[in-house]
Design an enzyme around this catalytic site. Sequence first.
Site, PDB file in Angstrom:
ATOM      1  N   ASN A 108       6.638 -41.470 -20.963  1.00 21.08           N
ATOM      2  CA  ASN A 108       8.081 -41.200 -20.959  1.00 21.08           C
ATOM      3  C   ASN A 108       8.854 -42.465 -21.294  1.00 21.08           C
ATOM      4  O   ASN A 108       8.610 -43.026 -22.375  1.00 21.08           O
ATOM      5  CB  ASN A 108       8.562 -40.419 -19.722  1.00 21.08           C
ATOM      6  CG  ASN A 108       8.204 -40.975 -18.380  1.00 21.08           C
ATOM      7  OD1 ASN A 108       7.033 -41.090 -18.040  1.00 21.08           O
ATOM      8  ND2 ASN A 108       9.186 -41.306 -17.586  1.00 21.08           N
ATOM      9  N   ASP A 109       9.749 -42.904 -20.474  1.00 24.71           N
ATOM     10  CA  ASP A 109      10.744 -43.909 -20.860  1.00 24.71           C
ATOM     11  C   ASP A 109      10.177 -45.156 -21.557  1.00 24.71           C
ATOM     12  O   ASP A 109       9.190 -45.726 -21.096  1.00 24.71           O
ATOM     13  CB  ASP A 109      11.491 -44.434 -19.625  1.00 24.71           C
ATOM     14  CG  ASP A 109      11.972 -43.345 -18.695  1.00 24.71           C
ATOM     15  OD1 ASP A 109      11.751 -42.163 -18.976  1.00 24.71           O
ATOM     16  OD2 ASP A 109      12.567 -43.700 -17.668  1.00 24.71           O
ATOM     17  N   PRO A 110      10.865 -45.619 -22.622  1.00 24.65           N
ATOM     18  CA  PRO A 110      10.581 -46.955 -23.150  1.00 24.65           C
ATOM     19  C   PRO A 110      11.057 -47.984 -22.122  1.00 24.65           C
ATOM     20  O   PRO A 110      12.102 -47.797 -21.500  1.00 24.65           O
ATOM     21  CB  PRO A 110      11.437 -47.027 -24.421  1.00 24.65           C
ATOM     22  CG  PRO A 110      12.555 -46.054 -24.208  1.00 24.65           C
ATOM     23  CD  PRO A 110      11.998 -44.972 -23.331  1.00 24.65           C
ATOM     24  N   SER A 112      10.689 -47.328 -14.326  1.00 21.76           N
ATOM     25  CA  SER A 112      11.335 -48.013 -15.453  1.00 21.76           C
ATOM     26  C   SER A 112      12.059 -49.300 -15.084  1.00 21.76           C
ATOM     27  O   SER A 112      12.439 -49.514 -13.933  1.00 21.76           O
ATOM     28  CB  SER A 112      12.316 -47.061 -16.126  1.00 21.76           C
ATOM     29  OG  SER A 112      11.575 -46.112 -16.847  1.00 21.76           O
ATOM     30  N   GLN A 171       6.486 -45.987 -19.890  1.00 20.49           N
ATOM     31  CA  GLN A 171       5.977 -45.242 -18.747  1.00 20.49           C
ATOM     32  C   GLN A 171       4.781 -44.412 -19.215  1.00 20.49           C
ATOM     33  O   GLN A 171       4.879 -43.652 -20.187  1.00 20.49           O
ATOM     34  CB  GLN A 171       7.082 -44.337 -18.190  1.00 20.49           C
ATOM     35  CG  GLN A 171       8.282 -45.100 -17.666  1.00 20.49           C
ATOM     36  CD  GLN A 171       8.063 -45.611 -16.253  1.00 20.49           C
ATOM     37  OE1 GLN A 171       8.093 -44.843 -15.304  1.00 20.49           O
ATOM     38  NE2 GLN A 171       7.815 -46.906 -16.104  1.00 20.49           N
TER      39      GLN A 171
END
Length: 574
Positions: A58-60, A119, A75
């Site tokens: 998921n998130d950068p 994150s 992630q």
Amino acid sequence: MELSKLTKCLSMVILVCFSFSFMEASHVVYHTQLTSSPLSKGAYRTGYHFQPPMNWINDPNGPMYYKGIYHLFYQYNPEGAQWGNIVWAHSISLDLINWVPLQPAIYRSKPFDINGCWSGSATILPGNKPAILYTGIDPDNRQVQNLAIPKNLSDPFLREWLKPDYNPVINPGPGINATAFRDPTTAWMGSDGHWRVLLGSRKPGTLRGEAVLYRSRDFVKWVKAKHPLHSLRDTGMWECPDFFPVAVNGMKGLDTSENREGVKHVLKVSLDLTRSDHYTIGTYDAGKDRFVAENSSDDDSTGLRYDYGNFYASKTFFDPVERRRILWGWSNESDTPQDDTAKGWSGIQTIPRSIWLDVNGRQLVQWPIKELDALRGKGIHLYNTVVKSRSHDEIKGISSAQADVEISFDVPSLEKAEPFDPTWTDPQVLCGLKGAYVNGGVGPFGLLVLASADMEEKTAVFIRIFKASNKHVVLMCHDSSKSSARPELWKQSFGGFVDVDVEKGKKISLRSLIDNSVVESFGAGGKTCITSRVYPVNAIGAGAHLFAFNNGEQDVRIENLTAWEMKKPLMNGL
Ligand SMILES: *[C@@H]1O[C@H](CO)[C@@H](O)[C@H](O)[C@H]1NC(C)=O
Ligand SMILES: *[C@@H]1O[C@H](CO)[C@@H](O)[C@H](O)[C@H]1NC(C)=O
Ligand SMILES: *[C@@H]1O[C@H](CO)[C@@H](O)[C@H](O)[C@H]1NC(C)=O
Ligand SMILES: *[C@@H]1O[C@H](CO)[C@@H](O)[C@H](O)[C@H]1NC(C)=O
Ligand SMILES: *[C@H]1O[C@@H](CO)[C@H](O)[C@@H](O)[C@@H]1NC(C)=O
């Protein structure tokens, strides 16, 4: 180090990583699938979008440039294609397009992150020393903020990260909900020489989203400011805040601490309630440490968005080499969790985009970084071609499952534009109401991508122009309603208004990056962007076709079209 030497280094790292991290992983195959299904053929893996060989992402996180190398963390679940067991996976690149995987940089090992390494962001401290702040999940499932620093600053790959025992550096104190307190931004330094960082949160017992501010002299001891930098009622939890300066003039990016005459600030938050990213342009009052949003720009769910499609938890960083600000965003799957298990992976990052303030000052403009052009292979060109009312024309000559298409339309007359109903305030709803297959006056016209030969499957990228009382309104949409023969898939259409004066030039451009299961489009030179995930059954590989179409009454003209096949870069060992 010179480039050739680095390239050699990088290829060595590839070999090392291959033998360590992914060889074993590749044994996890899924032989239970029907051999003919697109899932088992791997038809949905993207060719040039960022993704690891397998598993959930998921998130950068913490994108940065250090000693000649671009770093991207993200992630990652090392154990499967669903969310869980989250660590910071790590990849490096010389050009932001070819990626080499390293071992995870931050993984669950200490009490302050034993239940997850969520994150966060990187900040380059004076003396060119990178530091990462990230959210750890502690044994009580509280969200705490931790500091990680490179073990060896001479290693340009920054392979190993230390997590000092004095962590967490920020605990959820009074007035903070310990399970709604996460995602530290890149820090910036005020004129008093103190660092500032934001955390996403929601005021306890309310729906007020907030960007909580902390200050520090030494990056280790952090003190909560009396007021959040910004907050807004009824917006729910703010995730992944991002706060950065933009130049009023020009396309150059600014380093995060820059603040002077001729600079505005952007605050972006990811709204957990709607799962979409929103940004606001405004002024940063450095004295009061407050962000004041401009009236043209509203940071609730009616405001500006980087991308009106599947795009979330985005983050920018300043690239000191090219002096530009680059945006990364996560595009999730919109198939089913069962599909993801069968595919063995879930989630991609969108193509990195340069971002800058539009000359009108009202919005940002985004464009794929120029390094992407190096992947363009065989290309075809069309000039001055009419797309007649209620017709479509195949664009032949390239293979288009993995392609980059740029097109500029001339609209000779706006006479036939449909009237605009002022109650149409939500562009996504309007794109649902007036989809690609609902005939119109001026438009819908645009591209049909990932289309099967019989055109039963197709994803439409299009423009539709309306006449309001005092001006024309331009709508850009992705219509995914016919993207796949599979009835059970989520086929949400997406849309955004395009802030252009179409009466003046009577022209509008579109660019679409097509990559097997993703369509990433840029309208009017990057003023409005939309990303969709689609899963055709027949329009895959050599079965994918490309068309220009026009379901409006008014003929339109392709002034210029160029379409390229896109090559595959090095993508994390594959
Ligand atoms: C630090 O990294 C440099 C460059 O990769 C390497 O030559 C050196 O041996 C490393 N030092 C330690 C203590 O690992
Ligand atoms: C704290 O956050 C959690 C998770 O978002 C939420 O379920 C809970 O209602 C919040 N508590 C308060 C008092 O707002
Ligand atoms: C918005 O701000 C601009 C200048 O900053 C001003 O001219 C305009 O009147 C304002 N509009 C509203 C609705 O407040
Ligand atoms: C057509 O598009 C190509 C690529 O976008 C560009 O290089 C070229 O200058 C354009 N030609 C015209 C006539 O606009
Ligand atoms: C992506 O997937 C779709 C379809 O399952 C959901 O509706 C979205 O909420 C989801 N987006 C995010 C950011 O999780």
